[in-house]
Design a protein around this motif. Sequence first.
Motif, PDB file in Angstrom:
ATOM      1  N   LEU A  82       0.848  -1.183   0.000  1.00  0.00           N
ATOM      2  CA  LEU A  82       0.000   0.000   0.000  1.00  0.00           C
ATOM      3  C   LEU A  82       0.893   1.246   0.000  1.00  0.00           C
ATOM      4  CD1 LEU A  82      -3.175   0.296   0.509  1.00  0.00           C
ATOM      5  CD2 LEU A  82      -2.529   1.062   2.780  1.00  0.00           C
ATOM      6  N   THR A  88      -2.096   8.002   8.053  1.00  0.00           N
ATOM      7  CA  THR A  88      -1.345   7.048   8.875  1.00  0.00           C
ATOM      8  C   THR A  88      -0.233   7.743   9.674  1.00  0.00           C
ATOM      9  OG1 THR A  88      -1.963   5.371   7.267  1.00  0.00           O
ATOM     10  CG2 THR A  88      -0.188   4.781   8.773  1.00  0.00           C
ATOM     11  N   GLY A 133       0.870  -6.069   9.691  1.00  0.00           N
ATOM     12  CA  GLY A 133       0.561  -5.709   8.304  1.00  0.00           C
ATOM     13  C   GLY A 133       1.443  -4.537   7.920  1.00  0.00           C
ATOM     14  N   THR A 134       2.742  -4.771   7.990  1.00  0.00           N
ATOM     15  CA  THR A 134       3.698  -3.654   7.875  1.00  0.00           C
ATOM     16  C   THR A 134       3.765  -3.057   6.470  1.00  0.00           C
ATOM     17  OG1 THR A 134       5.902  -2.952   8.601  1.00  0.00           O
ATOM     18  CG2 THR A 134       5.788  -5.044   7.406  1.00  0.00           C
ATOM     19  N   GLY A 135       3.463  -3.846   5.439  1.00  0.00           N
ATOM     20  CA  GLY A 135       3.479  -3.320   4.060  1.00  0.00           C
ATOM     21  C   GLY A 135       4.836  -2.736   3.716  1.00  0.00           C
ATOM     22  N   CYS A 138       6.287   1.552   6.650  1.00  0.00           N
ATOM     23  CA  CYS A 138       6.309   2.985   6.991  1.00  0.00           C
ATOM     24  C   CYS A 138       6.061   3.224   8.480  1.00  0.00           C
ATOM     25  CB  CYS A 138       5.327   3.777   6.132  1.00  0.00           C
ATOM     26  SG  CYS A 138       3.607   3.293   6.321  1.00  0.00           S
ATOM     27  N   ILE A 139       5.217   2.410   9.110  1.00  0.00           N
ATOM     28  CA  ILE A 139       4.957   2.587  10.547  1.00  0.00           C
ATOM     29  C   ILE A 139       6.178   2.095  11.341  1.00  0.00           C
ATOM     30  CG2 ILE A 139       3.502   1.881  12.487  1.00  0.00           C
ATOM     31  CD1 ILE A 139       1.170   1.573  10.470  1.00  0.00           C
ATOM     32  N   ASN A 201      -2.273  -0.518  10.779  1.00  0.00           N
ATOM     33  CA  ASN A 201      -3.196   0.063   9.812  1.00  0.00           C
ATOM     34  C   ASN A 201      -3.679  -1.092   8.939  1.00  0.00           C
ATOM     35  OD1 ASN A 201      -4.547   1.601   7.892  1.00  0.00           O
ATOM     36  ND2 ASN A 201      -2.666   2.085   6.755  1.00  0.00           N
ATOM     37  N   PRO A 202      -4.591  -1.895   9.471  1.00  0.00           N
ATOM     38  CA  PRO A 202      -4.984  -3.118   8.745  1.00  0.00           C
ATOM     39  C   PRO A 202      -5.943  -2.792   7.613  1.00  0.00           C
ATOM     40  CG  PRO A 202      -6.335  -2.884  10.693  1.00  0.00           C
ATOM     41  CD  PRO A 202      -5.405  -1.695  10.680  1.00  0.00           C
ATOM     42  N   PRO A 203      -6.227  -3.771   6.742  1.00  0.00           N
ATOM     43  CA  PRO A 203      -7.294  -3.539   5.767  1.00  0.00           C
ATOM     44  C   PRO A 203      -8.613  -3.337   6.512  1.00  0.00           C
ATOM     45  CG  PRO A 203      -6.487  -5.818   5.669  1.00  0.00           C
ATOM     46  CD  PRO A 203      -5.598  -5.083   6.603  1.00  0.00           C
ATOM     47  N   ALA A 223      -4.561  -5.459   1.012  1.00  0.00           N
ATOM     48  CA  ALA A 223      -4.163  -4.429   1.976  1.00  0.00           C
ATOM     49  C   ALA A 223      -5.307  -3.463   2.258  1.00  0.00           C
ATOM     50  CB  ALA A 223      -2.959  -3.655   1.437  1.00  0.00           C
TER      51      ALA A 223
HETATM   52  N1  GLN Z   1       1.371  -0.496   7.355  1.00  0.00           N
HETATM   53  C1  GLN Z   1       1.301  -0.095   5.973  1.00  0.00           C
HETATM   54  C2  GLN Z   1       0.726   1.291   5.863  1.00  0.00           C
HETATM   55  O1  GLN Z   1       0.149   1.779   6.821  1.00  0.00           O
HETATM   56  C3  GLN Z   1       0.471  -1.078   5.161  1.00  0.00           C
HETATM   57  C4  GLN Z   1      -0.966  -1.106   5.591  1.00  0.00           C
HETATM   58  C5  GLN Z   1      -1.784  -2.096   4.800  1.00  0.00           C
HETATM   59  O2  GLN Z   1      -1.266  -2.764   3.918  1.00  0.00           O
HETATM   60  N2  GLN Z   1      -3.051  -2.175   5.108  1.00  0.00           N
HETATM   61  O3  GLN Z   1       0.834   1.912   4.827  1.00  0.00           O
END
Ligand code: GLN
Length: 264
Positions: A82, A88, A133-135, A138-139, A201-203, A223
Amino acid sequence: MRIHDALRMSSIPPPEAEVLLSTALGKDRTWLIAHGEDDLPADKQAAFQAFVSRRRRGEPVAYIMGVQEFFGRPFSVNPHVLIPRPSTEGLVSLAMDILRVPHDETQEIDRGIVAVAKMLKQHIRATIVADIGTGSGCIAGTLACEMPDLRVMAVDLSKEALEVASENARRLKVADRIRFMQGNLLEPLRQISEPFLVVSNPPYIPEGHTLPRDVAGFEPAGALFAGKDGLSVLQMLMKQARRHPFCIGVVLECQEDQVSALLE
Ligand code: GLN
């Protein structure tokens, strides 16, 4: 063709055209504005045109550039992750407050979007954060940069996302304080026996909700969407957090209208 003609003829919004052309030229935007009368070399014009065509097909600028700024730092992105959102950044700020002084709080971070902090154990502070859900990371990366004593566990289902996140951590020089783990929600953290705070920051978008073309056509659906009401991942995460003996609380991004179902 001169630089300002190329910008004008691109028929995409000027700020986007400027970002794409300055990248094609390897210069910054200030240079570009000051050199509008300069001739654009043919190879640079071709590179710019290729970027513009991708943008016209709806591809987000961040994917074309491969980078998005978050909390003042650049994060590499690709279509496996994402694109970090300004909202965020509000989640990260609240997480930092909670790490300093644990308390319950709900803050609006965008229209209809909130960051919710809910403590599950009283009077315990955490020196570990689990970014679920770190993607792009960024967090995890931002918290590690902002809080030099913090250790972070960054979890994602996607191996490709973890590669992006660990590359970002290396670039920010915080890789030594972030552990990357592949798995579902808190499952990889079952053995943890030190107090930790979940930040995520989950889906949370309800399935079937119509999103702008740039988002729906290019960003990873996994995501974004979470069941009929957007609550399936949030509720599972909350359940696992409540059950974990060392999880002191959660700081979550979600829709305002999801909060009551989440905290009940
Ligand atoms: N943690 C990442 C972000 O906040 C990814 C979140 C996600 O994939 N839902 O951008």
